[in-house]
Write an enzyme that holds these catalytic residues in place. Structure first.
Site, mmCIF file in Angstrom:
data_model
loop_
_atom_site.group_PDB
_atom_site.id
_atom_site.type_symbol
_atom_site.label_atom_id
_atom_site.label_comp_id
_atom_site.label_asym_id
_atom_site.label_seq_id
_atom_site.Cartn_x
_atom_site.Cartn_y
_atom_site.Cartn_z
ATOM 1 N N ARG A 25 -1.259 -4.833 -13.463
ATOM 2 C CA ARG A 25 -0.197 -3.307 -13.235
ATOM 3 C C ARG A 25 -0.652 -3.114 -12.054
ATOM 4 N NH1 ARG A 25 -0.612 1.237 -11.372
ATOM 5 N NH2 ARG A 25 -2.376 1.710 -12.727
ATOM 6 N N ASP A 26 -1.586 -2.354 -11.596
ATOM 7 C CA ASP A 26 -1.786 -1.950 -10.416
ATOM 8 C C ASP A 26 -1.848 -3.001 -9.226
ATOM 9 O OD1 ASP A 26 -2.023 0.279 -8.593
ATOM 10 O OD2 ASP A 26 -3.986 0.922 -9.477
ATOM 11 N N HIS A 217 -11.255 5.824 -10.710
ATOM 12 C CA HIS A 217 -10.176 4.663 -10.356
ATOM 13 C C HIS A 217 -10.178 4.630 -9.040
ATOM 14 C CE1 HIS A 217 -6.013 2.566 -10.889
ATOM 15 N NE2 HIS A 217 -5.941 3.176 -9.638
ATOM 16 N N HIS A 219 -9.589 2.928 -4.958
ATOM 17 C CA HIS A 219 -8.889 2.031 -4.034
ATOM 18 C C HIS A 219 -10.130 1.859 -3.078
ATOM 19 C CE1 HIS A 219 -5.006 1.304 -5.979
ATOM 20 N NE2 HIS A 219 -5.076 2.279 -6.779
ATOM 21 N N CYS A 250 -0.361 1.335 -4.372
ATOM 22 C CA CYS A 250 1.007 1.827 -5.002
ATOM 23 C C CYS A 250 2.150 2.148 -3.933
ATOM 24 C CB CYS A 250 0.267 3.441 -5.252
ATOM 25 S SG CYS A 250 1.781 4.330 -5.924
ATOM 26 N N ASN A 259 -7.105 -2.166 -4.937
ATOM 27 C CA ASN A 259 -7.927 -1.484 -5.930
ATOM 28 C C ASN A 259 -9.415 -2.259 -5.397
ATOM 29 O OD1 ASN A 259 -5.084 -1.436 -7.194
ATOM 30 N ND2 ASN A 259 -6.498 -0.068 -8.588
#
Ligand code: HMG
Ligand code: MG
Length: 308
Positions: A25-26, A217, A219, A250, A259
């Site tokens: 996803r990310d 989370h 990055h 993003c 990430n």
């Protein structure tokens, strides 16, 4: 078989952590070139086979906003029963309806700690985002789903600069109060540093949020992600988001890059003797295989070191 670091434990760190894999996803949402759905399906299956306990599969966002994930229905149908246990992002009721249609059992909403990013990422004001999320969480819970909530821009915002800790805590607590079971604190642009992590986690604790309701989370834009995880471990946080091979970013956050690479995290946890359940060799093979599809090498330091 991948080399592994020597294990030397450190007092007062958790014995076990959960790695929440966000690569499909990310990791992929920022890829300009469309990745075939067959590749995404294989990626998810390989990550699960490598021992990742949670793999966030895709997003039910507007396909115009994130064209790379416009195949969410197709991917989830292909994954079948396996897919139903994988979390998916849903920003609003339309996204939730799409997820429910496919039998998804875990969804994640994603809020912003700042006004500007709420506008850019969700087309809503900071306050309006809660009105959008409220029926999503209520209906998801009524349907027996588990809901995770993300907060973005917890450590800094490319348009607004520094983000006050109290503001992050207020937004995060409002998301938890809606009924989310876990709050993932996002350093969307990777500007956070270790002391900031400790201060933020402590501030949530002071406000009454138990440490086991929090995930981190990171990055890795400024190379601080692992130091920040270490700060999180010292605070007792046991869930960390990471992306295989360090892919990610993003599309609506200026300067957001990859990430924290799952391989880098696995390497550090192994060195600290913290259980994580992931097979580094299988993970490495997966990232190398994916890098072949994307046409460029992984930015992960561990992937580079072990592939040499
Ligand atoms: P909007 O334009 O305000 O939507 O976008 P709307 O509610 O006004 O609806 C407009 C049209 O879109 C309607 O169709 C809706 O049905 C349709 P029409 O009636 O005009 O034909 N629509 C949808 N269609 C499919 N799926 C949907 C959906 N929703 C509405 N879910 C919206 C609002 C939230 C949808 C939009 O802003 C959006 O999709 N944003 C997503 C942005 C995004 O995915 N960003 C990346 C994820 S966040 C992230 O990466 C950060 C994170 O990793 C943590 C960190 O690092 O900090 C999580
Ligand atoms: Mg992210």
């Amino acid at each position: 078989m991948a080399d592994l670091p020597m294990t030397v434990t450190e007092d007062r760190l958790p014995a076990r952590v959960t790695i929440y894999e966000v690569g499909p996803r990310d990791g992929l949402q920022n890829e300009a070139e469309l990745v075939p759905v067959e590749v995404k399906e294989e990626l998810v299956r390989r990550l699960l086979a490598a021992g990742l306990p949670i793999v966030e599969a895709t997003s039910f966002v507007h396909p115009r906003w994130v064209p790379q994930l416009a195949d969410a229905e197709d991917l989830m149908s292909r994954l079948g029963e396996v897919g139903r246990d994988l979390p998916v992002l849903v920003p609003n009721e339309r996204g939730l309806d799409r997820a429910l249609e496919l039998g998804c059992r875990h969804v994640a909403i994603f809020g912003s700690a700042t006004e500007t990013f709420a506008q850019k990422n969700l087309n809503r004001s900071l306050d309006e985002q809660f009105a959008m999320f409220e029926p999503v969480v209520r209906r998801a819970r009524e349907a027996g789903l588990d809901v995770r909530a993300y907060v973005s821009m917890c450590f800094g915002d490319p348009w607004e600069g520094a983000v006050p800790i109290a503001q992050v805590v207020e937004v995060g607590r409002r998301l938890l109060d809606l009924g989310a079971s876990q709050l993932s604190l996002g350093d969307t642009i990777g500007v956070g540093t270790a002391g900031h992590v400790t201060a933020l986690v402590d501030a949530f604790g002071d406000a009454g949020t138990p440490v086991d309701a929090l995930a981190l989370h990171f990055h890795d834009t400024y190379g601080q992600a692992l130091a920040n995880v270490h700060a999180g471990l010292r605070c007792g946080i046991t869930t960390y988001d990471a992306s295989a091979g360090g892919l990610g970013g993003c599309p609506y956050a200026k300067s957001a890059t990859g990430n924290l690479a799952t391989e880098d995290l696995v390497w550090m946890l192994t060195g600290l003797g913290i259980e994580h359940g992931v097979d580094l060799t299988a993970l490495l093979e997966t990232s190398t295989w994916l890098a072949g599809h994307l046409g460029r090498p992984s930015p992960s330091a561990v992937v580079r070191a072990l592939s040499g």
